[in-house]
Write a protein that holds these residues in place. Structure first.
Motif, short mmCIF file in Angstrom:
data_model
loop_
_atom_site.label_atom_id
_atom_site.label_comp_id
_atom_site.label_asym_id
_atom_site.label_seq_id
_atom_site.Cartn_x
_atom_site.Cartn_y
_atom_site.Cartn_z
N TYR A 161 0.79 -1.22 0.00
CA TYR A 161 0.00 0.00 0.00
C TYR A 161 0.82 1.27 0.00
N ASN A 162 2.10 1.17 0.34
CA ASN A 162 2.95 2.35 0.25
C ASN A 162 3.59 2.49 -1.11
N GLY A 163 3.27 1.59 -2.05
CA GLY A 163 3.86 1.67 -3.37
C GLY A 163 2.95 1.06 -4.40
N VAL A 164 3.46 0.14 -5.16
CA VAL A 164 2.68 -0.50 -6.21
C VAL A 164 2.95 -2.00 -6.19
N TYR A 165 2.02 -2.76 -6.77
CA TYR A 165 2.16 -4.21 -6.85
C TYR A 165 2.45 -4.64 -8.27
N ASN A 166 3.31 -5.64 -8.41
CA ASN A 166 3.50 -6.32 -9.68
C ASN A 166 2.82 -7.67 -9.53
N LEU A 167 1.69 -7.86 -10.20
CA LEU A 167 0.88 -9.06 -10.04
C LEU A 167 1.05 -10.01 -11.22
N THR A 168 0.67 -11.28 -10.98
CA THR A 168 0.66 -12.28 -12.03
C THR A 168 -0.46 -13.26 -11.75
N THR A 169 -0.91 -13.96 -12.78
CA THR A 169 -1.91 -15.01 -12.58
C THR A 169 -1.26 -16.35 -12.27
N ASP A 170 0.07 -16.36 -12.26
CA ASP A 170 0.83 -17.59 -12.07
C ASP A 170 1.36 -17.64 -10.64
N SER A 171 0.91 -18.64 -9.89
CA SER A 171 1.31 -18.75 -8.48
C SER A 171 2.80 -19.01 -8.29
N THR A 172 3.46 -19.52 -9.31
CA THR A 172 4.90 -19.77 -9.18
C THR A 172 5.71 -18.50 -9.36
N GLY A 173 5.09 -17.47 -9.90
CA GLY A 173 5.81 -16.22 -10.14
C GLY A 173 6.77 -16.30 -11.30
N ASN A 174 6.65 -17.34 -12.11
CA ASN A 174 7.60 -17.51 -13.22
C ASN A 174 7.18 -16.81 -14.50
N THR A 175 5.91 -16.47 -14.60
CA THR A 175 5.46 -15.75 -15.81
C THR A 175 5.39 -14.26 -15.52
N PRO A 176 5.52 -13.45 -16.59
CA PRO A 176 5.53 -11.99 -16.38
C PRO A 176 4.23 -11.51 -15.74
N GLY A 177 4.38 -10.47 -14.93
CA GLY A 177 3.22 -9.85 -14.29
C GLY A 177 2.95 -8.48 -14.86
N PHE A 178 2.13 -7.72 -14.18
CA PHE A 178 1.80 -6.35 -14.56
C PHE A 178 1.65 -5.55 -13.29
N TRP A 179 1.80 -4.22 -13.44
CA TRP A 179 1.77 -3.33 -12.29
C TRP A 179 0.36 -2.81 -12.05
N ILE A 180 0.04 -2.64 -10.76
CA ILE A 180 -1.19 -1.93 -10.40
C ILE A 180 -0.87 -0.93 -9.31
N ASN A 181 -1.75 0.02 -9.14
CA ASN A 181 -1.65 1.00 -8.06
C ASN A 181 -2.80 0.73 -7.11
N PRO A 182 -2.52 0.25 -5.90
CA PRO A 182 -3.62 -0.08 -4.98
C PRO A 182 -4.54 1.09 -4.68
N LYS A 183 -4.03 2.33 -4.90
CA LYS A 183 -4.87 3.49 -4.62
C LYS A 183 -6.03 3.59 -5.60
N ASP A 184 -5.94 2.82 -6.70
CA ASP A 184 -7.07 2.79 -7.63
C ASP A 184 -8.26 2.03 -7.04
N ILE A 185 -7.99 1.24 -5.98
CA ILE A 185 -9.07 0.49 -5.36
C ILE A 185 -9.68 1.36 -4.27
N THR A 186 -10.91 1.75 -4.45
CA THR A 186 -11.53 2.71 -3.54
C THR A 186 -12.26 2.04 -2.38
N ASP A 187 -12.36 0.70 -2.43
CA ASP A 187 -13.02 0.02 -1.32
C ASP A 187 -12.23 0.24 -0.04
N THR A 188 -12.90 0.57 1.03
CA THR A 188 -12.23 0.76 2.33
C THR A 188 -12.21 -0.55 3.10
N PRO A 189 -11.04 -1.04 3.41
CA PRO A 189 -10.98 -2.27 4.22
C PRO A 189 -11.74 -2.10 5.54
N ASP A 190 -12.34 -3.11 5.96
CA ASP A 190 -13.15 -3.06 7.17
C ASP A 190 -12.32 -3.50 8.37
#
Length: 932
Positions: free
Chosen positions: A453-482
């Protein structure tokens, strides 16, 4: 007729002297005693409720004379259980039975002391005669020592005890009169003497397989000789055997007479996972010499465990009954593979040694991502180094890695709504150049940049982390954690990088200040697990893990203490500069650096010496400022050093226990330098109290606990610390009565007590201020812990320092923890670590008392004695193994290491190189040490 508990008539005088201090009397037996005991002519009669004996009777005394001391129906019975006439002369081992009508109320063993054979001297022959006549079922321990009036003063006293031991070259060879069964599972040689048994020569015949009784164990069962007999009363002729020469079952002789178990083979299983050598004797196995064959892989049974399994040798057999001959192995040769699978998710360095892996140096190449097998776990997986291999059998050569260099988190991240994805972290931060949309769902963190949450995430659909991912900015998610609520830290606590680290109290990433936080994610179940907390009620900023067990009370005390002592000598150069107190700013800086070093080494508790010699390292109304703080007695401190230590330690979430020496005072030449305002100086000035309240012993004064006033001073000093400082615990060391104390030390107080046994009375005196200290602490704050670190030898505590450690470990009103100083290695000739640890574990009868073994670093540093052999010089993992074994004990509460000076210089801020190898082995274990 008055019904009195044993010793009541003797305790009344003592209670009067000791004021309001209460003594627990757990004896269930009752004695009908005359209002005034009729002294047996020439004897000093005493009734010992703990041993169930009546002692102090001279040879030649008649049964009528002995019985005349007691009211009610009293009879004397001989060794065969036959009632004797009034005119019969009593002997050692006879029984005094006290009835009420036909109901037996008590039975006491009679001990006749003195010159048994009438040759005019107390000798070994007398001791043997006394010992031989005592029934095997008698609760009497150390009978010979207890029975001999060595100095012919007409009384059986502590000085007789000491003299007898000296006469027997320091060995209480009669301390293990058991009367217990010993099962020979095969016929063995029998010998005429200890020497013959030890040497395996001059056999006098063969003892057939069957049940025998231990008449006298010399010196300690399986580690020495047995003296066996076919008579359970131990009155028949016996013979010696050497268990080391024979494949027999049996258990060693402990000092606990409560066990009635017969000796049996253990029938425990042991799995040999690789082919290893077998040996013809324990010595050969220890030295790895004279191998007689190899042991194939498979399951075996422990025929005799010598001396304690993984820390020694196993005698194995393929017969679960233990009836067939076994063979010795050295478990150190038997590399046990764990069978654990370890997955590398990215290429990582490999190393040639664990030390290289820890330091991140001397890499011997790279390991490709993939599956490996743990070949040998050293020292404990993710908290240390892993030795891994591609071979699941663990038989091929492995290599070391440092798991800290494997940075793939494999954590999951749930996107709760469709959001933009980006081609780079920079684009994600600036929210530009979106390369598409991420649909709501579960993704895997391929590379955490920089930290959620203090930066950005590089995500992937591959649980092994061996395939390329993509970046997201968590601040784009407006849902407030409960958030699940708030948690308030009442003091600074450690914060951790993961829930696992928080659970194990390892890998600390900083300190969370006292205050209110918000639960960002409750994992896994609140106070019974760990919290992920944040300063942000919205849960949008990064949180950190804490372990609530560190912060559920106002006192910072850990479930598992990992403590280090900080003595006056450790910090001498920090407290004093030249001949005066050091500059406050310099002192504070060095203390902060020292405490940070302690914390980084894996400790969570410091034992800070605050009163070594009847003086104070803090502002006190009862004790003068210590010379170790201000340079010399009579001066006043410019600032309070203990207040600084306590504050800075708590800022690092280190628990602080104030370490007090209860009885020892300053030297006889120093006491005149302190102010007349202090009670110690007032007692010195009072010629009626000098030599009584405070006593000179070899140039040093000691408090005499035989007086209520001296005990009250000790207790008041502790109360002052608890009231004026935010301490988490109070800690007493092993200085009680001075070693070798004579009768003159407390002659007047003892005479006024009315007690018959000086030793028993002294133990009561010490227990009075120990129990009083415990009560006083709990009245102030029940969360402050109170613990004692007695000497390692239980018998010496009881008989020479008069510290009744058995009572303290059996009740609920003395201590919260006991930290015996087991300052010996596994191979020590007299006091091997594992044997002594087992003895202490056995005497803890109260679940409220935690066992925190005290371990020395000085031996590893180079301070050894003639009984150590080469263990400490040849091995650099002794402390590691001591910590690991300690953690297996029932009621385990942590470990305490002595002391700071052995590994760190507080003045220079440097670690000593002497202990580097040993520390590299045991500190990872220390850091990982915890209890679920």
């Amino acid at each position: 007729m008055i019904r009195l508990r044993k010793f009541l008539c003797l305790l009344l005088a003592l209670v009067t002297v000791m004021g309001t201090v209460a003594f627990n009397n757990a004896a269930s037996k009752q004695v009908y005693a005359a209002d005034t005991l009729t002294t047996v002519p020439g004897s000093t009669l005493s009734v010992d409720s703990a041993k169930g004996t009546v002692a102090g009777i001279l040879a030649g005394t008649t049964a009528a004379t002995v019985a005349g001391n007691f009211k009610g129906d009293v009879s004397v019975y001989d060794l065969l259980g036959t009632k004797v006439s009034d005119s019969a002369v009593v002997g050692t081992g006879y029984t005094l039975r006290l009835y009420s009508g036909t109901s037996l109320k008590d039975s006491l063993t009679i001990v006749v002391h003195g010159d048994v054979n009438g040759d005019g001297a107390i000798s070994t022959a007398d001791l043997l005669s006394i010992s031989a006549s005592i029934k095997g079922t008698s609760p009497l321990k150390g009978a010979s020592v207890y029975a001999a009036d060595v100095n012919f003063d007409g009384a059986n006293t502590a000085s007789d005890n000491i003299s007898s031991k000296k006469y027997l070259a320091g060995a209480d060879i009669f301390s293990s009169l058991k009367g217990k069964e010993y099962v020979l599972v095969t016929a063995v040689s029998k010998y005429a003497s200890v020497t013959d048994a030890q040497n395996g020569v001059s056999s006098t015949g063969t003892a057939a397989a069957g049940t025998y009784y231990i008449h006298k164990s010399y010196p300690a069962g399986l580690n020495g000789m047995y003296y066996l007999t076919t008579s359970s009363a131990a009155t028949g002729t016996g013979f010696w055997i050497n268990p080391l020469h024979n494949e027999v079952g049996g258990n060693d002789s402990s000092e606990d007479d409560s066990s009635e178990d017969s000796s049996t083979v253990t029938a425990a299983t042991y799995e040999v996972v690789v082919t290893i050598n077998k040996y013809s004797s324990a010595v050969d196995a220890m030295n790895q010499t004279n191998a007689t064959d190899t042991v194939s892989v498979g399951t075996y049974y422990i025929y005799r465990n010598y001396p304690n399994g993984y820390n020694g040798m196993y005698n194995l057999t393929n017969d679960s009954t233990g009836m067939t001959a076994g063979f010795w192995i050295n478990p150190a040769e038997n590399v046990v593979k764990t069978g654990v699978v370890y997955i590398l998710e990215k290429d990582t360095p490999k190393y040639s040694t664990s030390a290289d892996a820890a330091a991140g140096t001397n890499s011997t190449g790279m390991l490709a991502a993939g599956t490996y097998y743990i070949y040998n776990k050293y020292p404990d997986g993710y908290n240390g180094m892993l030795n891994i291999t591609t071979d699941p059998t663990g038989e091929s050569v492995g290599y070391w890695i440092n798991p800290n260099y494997t940075s793939i988190t494999a954590a999951t991240y749930v996107v709760s709504k469709d959001i933009p994805k980006y081609s780079s972290s920079s684009d994600a931060v600036n929210r530009i150049n979106a390369t598409g949309t991420v649909t709501a769902g579960t993704y895997y963190i391929y590379n955490n940049y920089p930290n959620g949450y203090n930066g950005v995430y590089n995500l992937t659909t591959d649980s092994t982390g061996n395939t390329p991912g993509f970046w997201i900015n968590p601040k784009d998610i407006t849902d407030t954690p409960d958030p699940d609520g708030t948690i308030t830290l009442v003091r600074p606590v450690n914060k951790y990088s993961s829930s696992t680290d928080a659970g194990r109290q390892t890998n600390v990433t900083g300190t969370a200040a006292a205050g209110t936080y918000y639960i960002y994610k409750n994992y896994p179940n609140g106070l019974n697990g760990v919290y992920n907390v944040s300063t942000d009620p919205t849960g949008s900023t990064a949180g950190f893990w804490i372990n609530p067990t560190e912060n559920t009370t106002g006192k910072l005390n850990y479930t598992t203490m990992k403590a280090v002592w900080m003595s006056q000598f450790d910090l001498a150069q920090v407290y004093v500069s030249g001949a005066s107190q050091a500059n406050e700013s310099t002192f504070t800086t060095k203390i902060k650096n020292t405490l940070a070093a302690i914390k980084n080494c894996g400790y969570n508790t410091v034992l800070v010496q605050v009163r070594p010699n009847g003086d104070a390292f803090y502002q006190s109304s009862y004790y003068p400022w210590s010379k170790y703080v201000v340079g010399s007695y009579g001066r006043v401190a410019n600032y309070d050093p203990f207040a600084i230590i306590e504050r800075e330690a708590h800022n690092l979430a280190l628990s602080v226990h104030a370490w007090v020496n209860p009885m020892r005072l300053m030297s006889t030449s120093e006491i005149t330098a302190i102010s007349n305002n202090y009670v110690l100086r007032q007692w010195y000035n009072d010629t009626g109290k000098r030599g009584k309240y405070i006593v000179d012993v070899d140039g040093n004064y000691y408090l005499n606990p035989g007086y209520a006033e001296t005990r009250e001073l000790i207790i008041n000093g502790v109360k002052e610390i608890c009231l004026n400082y935010d301490v988490d615990g109070i800690h007493f060391d092993d200085y009680f009565y001075p070693e070798g104390v004579t009768n003159s030390f407390d002659a007047d107080a003892f005479a006024a007590s009315g007690q018959a046994s000086r030793a028993a009375w002294r133990r009561l005196c010490v227990s009075a201020f120990v129990g009083g200290t415990y009560s006083a602490i709990k009245e102030i704050d029940s969360e402050i812990l109170f613990g004692i670190s007695p000497a390692g030898n239980i018998s010496n505590n009881m008989n020479y320092l008069y510290a009744d450690v058995k009572s303290w470990c059996s009740g609920t009103d003395y201590v919260d923890y006991i930290a015996p100083q087991i300052y010996w290695g596994f191979e020590h000739k007299i006091s091997p670590f594992d044997d002594i640890l087992a003895e202490w574990e056995a005497i803890i009868k109260s679940d409220s008392v935690k066992l925190c073994p005290a371990i020395t670093m000085a031996k590893a540093y180079g301070t050894t004695d003639s009984n150590d052999g080469t263990e400490w010089t040849n091995n650099k993992d002794v402390i590691k193994r001591q910590i690991e074994l300690s953690a297996t004990c029932k009621n385990f509460g942590g470990v305490m290491l002595f002391s700071l000076k052995n590994f760190y210089n507080p003045y220079s801020g440097a670690f000593y190189s002497n202990l580097q190898a040993e520390r590299a082995n045991f500190e990872p274990v220390l850091k990982a040490l915890y209890k679920q």
